[in-house]
Design a protein around this motif. Structure first.
Motif, PDB file in Angstrom:
ATOM      1  N   HIS A   1       5.649  -3.739   0.026  1.00 23.66           N
ATOM      2  CA  HIS A   1       4.116  -3.428   0.150  1.00 23.66           C
ATOM      3  C   HIS A   1       3.849  -2.568  -1.027  1.00 23.66           C
ATOM      4  CE1 HIS A   1       4.500  -4.629   4.511  1.00 23.66           C
ATOM      5  NE2 HIS A   1       4.698  -5.585   3.777  1.00 23.66           N
TER       6      HIS A   1
ATOM      7  N   GLY B   1      -3.122  -2.296   4.104  1.00 25.95           N
ATOM      8  CA  GLY B   1      -2.156  -3.409   4.387  1.00 25.95           C
ATOM      9  C   GLY B   1      -2.327  -3.958   5.520  1.00 25.95           C
TER      10      GLY B   1
ATOM     11  N   ILE C   1      -5.410  -8.352   7.921  1.00 25.97           N
ATOM     12  CA  ILE C   1      -4.571  -8.195   6.858  1.00 25.97           C
ATOM     13  C   ILE C   1      -5.339  -8.685   5.497  1.00 25.97           C
ATOM     14  CG2 ILE C   1      -2.452  -8.602   8.319  1.00 25.97           C
ATOM     15  CD1 ILE C   1      -2.517 -11.366   7.249  1.00 25.97           C
TER      16      ILE C   1
ATOM     17  N   CYS D   1      -0.840  -9.551   2.156  1.00 24.10           N
ATOM     18  CA  CYS D   1       0.003  -9.413   3.116  1.00 24.10           C
ATOM     19  C   CYS D   1       0.316 -10.659   4.217  1.00 24.10           C
ATOM     20  CB  CYS D   1      -0.501  -7.981   3.971  1.00 24.10           C
ATOM     21  SG  CYS D   1      -0.548  -6.687   3.174  1.00 24.10           S
TER      22      CYS D   1
END
Length: 403
Positions: free
Chosen positions: A127, A259, A273, A277
């Motif tokens: 991420h 995120g 999201i 993601c």
């Protein structure tokens, strides 16, 4: 008149009928007494032998029956002891196996927790690297949206997500279902539905996706929460577990740019999201569902094992109850047999007493017969007394003549 011959002197003499009857009666009385004594002696001997034989037979039969009952009781005790030992051994083995299974599961849970932490760490790293690219992607989408109409912007985001999924569908999700939601019978519909089942054809995970994008030049700006209620309604109508809003709205919000955002405080199992993601979220939720399914299967297995132990204990208790029931029946029969033996012994004792009484009466009869003499028989009979005295005189005379 009868003639008699003396066996000593060979002299023949004649007696009248009365004397002959008297002599014959005397001879018969002597023979009768002798025969009576012989018969009484033989009867007493036979009775004594028969009594001893009957007592020996009854005693042998009683001893055999008592020994058989004792052997049966000992066998039942041995079986009961063996069953008790088998129960203790089975319970010990079951408890040991259960403790071993619990220890293995605890180790597996610890290992799974470590793997989960490691996976989260890897996801965080991924991420972080993806977030570094967010500014470039946001700039790209802003530039793209500036060149497209409102409808085209939304379709482009949907196409982007579909392309991302199809690129890894056969490697990561070969048995998953991911298609557009075309069922608008309830008045509304989502954009995509993702579903995957286990090997047993039970539902593992299901997600309702909604894609939202917007041009920068749009006069009225929409917010993500404006679509939560409708998304939750579509999720419930299509019976999906999760509801996910893939959104490009509020591009400057730090909250949504972080995120994966959990908005379950508004609606259960709902997330917001960003497009980057999309695949990580599906992977994360799917892996968590797989782990949860494994834990559920293990818990079901442990529960079944506990049920097996309970069933074993129930079967053992049923066996003990049935064994105790049969033991009680055997004990009752044993007690009844003992009572019957006591009754038989009592009956034999009565027979013995009767035989002893008969023997006593026979002995008394024999004593009376032994005590019977001619003198007593002729005590109140002068005629017989006179005849015997005359016969005695004749006999003495004959003896003198013979001398």
């Amino acid at each position: 008149m009868p003639e008699l011959k003396c066996p000593n002197c060979q002299k023949t003499f004649v007696i009248d009928q009365d004397d002959y009857a008297s002599l014959l009666s005397q001879v018969r009385n002597d023979a009768f007494e002798k025969e009576l004594r012989d018969r009484l002696a033989q009867q007493e001997k036979n009775n004594k032998q028969q009594n001893e034989l009957d007592l020996q037979r009854a005693k042998a039969a009683d001893e055999k029956q008592i020994n058989d009952l004792k052997n049966n009781i000992e066998l039942l005790k041995q079986r009961l002891d063996a069953a008790e030992k088998e129960k203790q051994l089975a319970l010990s083995n079951a408890l040991a196996q259960k403790e071993k299974d619990i220890l293995n599961l605890q180790n597996e849970l610890k290992l799974s927790e470590k793997n989960k932490q490691l996976e989260i760490s890897h996801l965080n790293e991924a991420h972080s690297s993806e977030l570094k690219m967010k500014d470039e992607q946001i700039a790209f989408y802003k530039d793209l949206k500036a060149k497209m109409s409102t409808k085209l912007v939304g379709e482009t985001l949907e196409q982007h997500c579909m392309t991302q999924f199809n690129q890894i569908r056969m490697t990561a999700f070969p048995k998953a279902y991911f298609e557009k939601d075309n069922d608008a019978s309830s008045g509304s519909k989502g954009d995509f539905i993702f579903k995957e089942n286990t090997e047993e054809n039970a539902e593992l995970i299901s997600i309702m996706f909604e894609m939202k994008n917007e041009n920068d030049t749009t006069a009225t700006k929409k917010k993500n929460e404006d679509f939560f209620k409708e998304l939750d309604k579509d999720r419930n109508e299509k019976h999906c577990e999760y509801a996910v809003l893939v959104s490009m709205l509020e591009p400057d919000s730090e909250y949504y740019n972080a995120g994966i955002v959990d908005v379950s405080y508004r609606y259960p199992k709902m997330y917001v999201i960003r497009p980057q993601c999309f695949i990580p979220f599906i992977t994360l939720v799917r892996n968590a569902a797989l782990a949860s399914a494994q834990y559920k299967n293990q818990l079901v297995l442990i529960k079944n094992q506990s049920v097996d132990v309970s069933n074993f204990e129930n079967d053992l208790n049923q066996f003990k109850e049935k064994f105790a029931y049969n033991y009680n029946l055997a004990n009752d029969k044993f007690n009844k047999a003992i009572e019957e033996i006591d009754k038989t012994i009592e009956h034999l004792n009565k027979v013995k007493d009767g035989l002893i009484g008969a023997d006593r009466n026979l002995r008394l009869a024999n004593d009376k017969a032994q005590d019977l003499t001619v003198k007593k028989l002729t005590r109140n009979n002068p005629t017989m007394k006179k005849m015997f005295e005359e016969a005695k005189t004749v006999k003495e005379t004959d003896v003198k003549d013979a001398e």
